[in-house]
Scaffold this motif. Structure first.
Motif, PDB file in Angstrom:
ATOM      1  N   ARG A   6     -27.253  17.786 -27.374  1.00  0.00           N
ATOM      2  CA  ARG A   6     -26.314  17.611 -26.269  1.00  0.00           C
ATOM      3  C   ARG A   6     -25.008  16.989 -26.748  1.00  0.00           C
ATOM      4  O   ARG A   6     -23.924  17.335 -26.257  1.00  0.00           O
ATOM      5  N   ALA A   7     -25.090  16.076 -27.703  1.00  0.00           N
ATOM      6  CA  ALA A   7     -23.892  15.401 -28.180  1.00  0.00           C
ATOM      7  C   ALA A   7     -23.131  16.209 -29.222  1.00  0.00           C
ATOM      8  O   ALA A   7     -21.897  16.206 -29.229  1.00  0.00           O
ATOM      9  N   GLU A   8     -23.838  16.903 -30.119  1.00  0.00           N
ATOM     10  CA  GLU A   8     -23.173  17.554 -31.246  1.00  0.00           C
ATOM     11  C   GLU A   8     -23.048  19.068 -31.085  1.00  0.00           C
ATOM     12  O   GLU A   8     -22.077  19.652 -31.552  1.00  0.00           O
ATOM     13  N   ALA A   9     -24.003  19.725 -30.452  1.00  0.00           N
ATOM     14  CA  ALA A   9     -23.974  21.192 -30.331  1.00  0.00           C
ATOM     15  C   ALA A   9     -24.499  21.601 -28.961  1.00  0.00           C
ATOM     16  O   ALA A   9     -25.599  22.156 -28.846  1.00  0.00           O
ATOM     17  N   PRO A  10     -23.744  21.341 -27.884  1.00  0.00           N
ATOM     18  CA  PRO A  10     -24.247  21.684 -26.541  1.00  0.00           C
ATOM     19  C   PRO A  10     -24.424  23.179 -26.331  1.00  0.00           C
ATOM     20  O   PRO A  10     -25.199  23.591 -25.472  1.00  0.00           O
ATOM     21  N   VAL A  11     -23.727  24.015 -27.108  1.00  0.00           N
ATOM     22  CA  VAL A  11     -23.871  25.458 -26.940  1.00  0.00           C
ATOM     23  C   VAL A  11     -25.283  25.914 -27.296  1.00  0.00           C
ATOM     24  O   VAL A  11     -25.756  26.943 -26.807  1.00  0.00           O
ATOM     25  N   ALA A  12     -25.978  25.142 -28.138  1.00  0.00           N
ATOM     26  CA  ALA A  12     -27.344  25.519 -28.516  1.00  0.00           C
ATOM     27  C   ALA A  12     -28.330  25.352 -27.368  1.00  0.00           C
ATOM     28  O   ALA A  12     -29.420  25.935 -27.406  1.00  0.00           O
ATOM     29  N   ARG A  13     -27.976  24.574 -26.339  1.00  0.00           N
ATOM     30  CA  ARG A  13     -28.881  24.332 -25.214  1.00  0.00           C
ATOM     31  C   ARG A  13     -28.661  25.309 -24.070  1.00  0.00           C
ATOM     32  O   ARG A  13     -29.322  25.216 -23.039  1.00  0.00           O
ATOM     33  N   ALA A  14     -27.667  26.226 -24.218  1.00  0.00           N
ATOM     34  CA  ALA A  14     -27.325  27.139 -23.129  1.00  0.00           C
ATOM     35  C   ALA A  14     -28.103  28.438 -23.241  1.00  0.00           C
ATOM     36  O   ALA A  14     -28.283  28.977 -24.336  1.00  0.00           O
ATOM     37  N   GLY A  15     -28.548  28.967 -22.096  1.00  0.00           N
ATOM     38  CA  GLY A  15     -29.184  30.270 -22.058  1.00  0.00           C
ATOM     39  C   GLY A  15     -30.449  30.332 -22.898  1.00  0.00           C
ATOM     40  O   GLY A  15     -31.215  29.378 -23.019  1.00  0.00           O
ATOM     41  N   GLN A  16     -30.646  31.501 -23.503  1.00  0.00           N
ATOM     42  CA  GLN A  16     -31.826  31.738 -24.329  1.00  0.00           C
ATOM     43  C   GLN A  16     -31.495  31.634 -25.815  1.00  0.00           C
ATOM     44  O   GLN A  16     -32.054  32.373 -26.631  1.00  0.00           O
ATOM     45  N   ALA A  17     -30.585  30.743 -26.165  1.00  0.00           N
ATOM     46  CA  ALA A  17     -30.248  30.554 -27.579  1.00  0.00           C
ATOM     47  C   ALA A  17     -31.473  30.028 -28.335  1.00  0.00           C
ATOM     48  O   ALA A  17     -32.262  29.240 -27.807  1.00  0.00           O
ATOM     49  N   ARG A  18     -31.584  30.455 -29.567  1.00  0.00           N
ATOM     50  CA  ARG A  18     -32.711  30.041 -30.410  1.00  0.00           C
ATOM     51  C   ARG A  18     -32.159  29.367 -31.661  1.00  0.00           C
ATOM     52  O   ARG A  18     -31.173  29.812 -32.258  1.00  0.00           O
TER      53      ARG A  18
END
Length: 305
Positions: free
Chosen positions: A54-66
């Motif tokens: 959440r702090a460093e790479a919030p894009v990784a928590r969006a959608g169905q990202a793996r």
């Protein structure tokens, strides 16, 4: 203005995502390599994986990202496991381990900041433990969105639990929605900005309002100059005024016994200087003449002649 307020940020966000998508691998993933992590401890722990993402790479928590992590030591593939934070804390209570404080996003190898290793003499073998939510040897892949809002810790160590770690870590993020969102923001932002410009060019021009402040006796002349019969008829054309050609002049006090009209005749030409003013013009100040006394007044004190 509302379309511009929404369209410009969407256009900028789409441009940023499009620039980021150009750095993706041919298969659509984003790969990164970490600096070599060295510690005399037996394990390297990320206390809260979701908080770190959440702090460093919030894009990784969006959608169905793996997200896929690979780890190797000098002896071969390392063990990677995800487990509830409280159970990991109890399991490594007497085992020396180093905690990851921060992973900074930067160009090149990503720096990893570690806290000093804890003291302890116990040993721990990760294989065969029943509290792992995800585990793997050499690589670990999961969807951060599926495990979001859960307090999970990531543990990286040798499969046999030996100390003196030198970890070579790599990460790869795959987000299938990334290119589609980038193009959608670019197209939507461009469309909104174009519509806003068209509306600004085609909108009707509002008439300007003019406010006149005049003396009451100058109202008929002002109405005649504007071509209306009265000020209540502004905006409606009427026949040309039949009033004599007069001008608006300032109203002030006049000397005693003389009346000063508020509306004077129109001069044949505009005066250029004070010398061109009529000879009978009264420019005395103050405009009211001093009252004459009936008889001379003797001063209270003698005046030297």
């Amino acid at each position: 203005m509302l379309l511009l307020t929404v369209g410009i940020p969407a256009l900028l966000a789409g441009a940023g995502l499009w620039l980021a998508a150009r750095h993706a691998d041919p298969d659509g993933g984003f790969a990164a390599r970490f600096e070599t992590v060295r510690t005399p401890a037996r394990a390297v722990v990320v206390s809260d994986v979701d908080a770190l993402l959440r702090a460093e790479a919030p894009v990784a928590r969006a959608g169905q990202a793996r997200l896929r992590l690979t780890a190797r030591t000098a002896d071969g593939p390392a063990f990677l496991g995800l487990a509830p934070t409280d159970q990991v804390r109890r399991w490594l209570a007497d085992v020396p381990h180093a905690t990851v404080r921060r992973v900074a996003l930067a160009r090149g190898s990503l720096p990893v900041r570690l806290d000093p290793a804890t003291a302890g003499t116990a040993a721990a073998v990760p294989l065969g433990q029943d509290f792992w939510v995800r585990e793997g040897i050499g690589a670990l892949e999961w969807s951060p969105a599926e495990l979001a809002d859960r307090s999970l810790s990531l543990v990286v160590m040798r499969p046999d639990g030996r100390a003196d770690l030198a970890l070579d870590l790599r990460a790869e993020l795959r987000a299938g929605w990334f290119p589609g969102v980038a193009w959608a923001l670019l197209a939507g932002g461009t469309l909104l900005v174009v519509l806003a410009v068209v509306l600004l060019l085609l909108r009707p021009v509002r008439p300007r309002e003019v406010v006149f402040v005049v003396e009451p006796d100058q109202v008929p002349v002002l109405a005649g100059r504007l071509g209306v019969s009265s000020l209540s008829g502004l905006g409606q054309r009427s026949e040309p005024s039949t009033l004599p050609d007069r001008q608006l002049v300032s109203v002030g006090s006049a000397p005693t016994g003389r009346s000063r009209a508020a509306i004077g005749p129109v001069p044949s030409r505009r005066p250029v200087s004070l010398a061109d003013l009529p000879a009978d013009a009264d420019w005395s100040w103050p405009p009211v003449a001093a009252a004459e006394t009936p008889r001379p007044v003797r001063p209270a004190t003698p005046v030297d002649e």
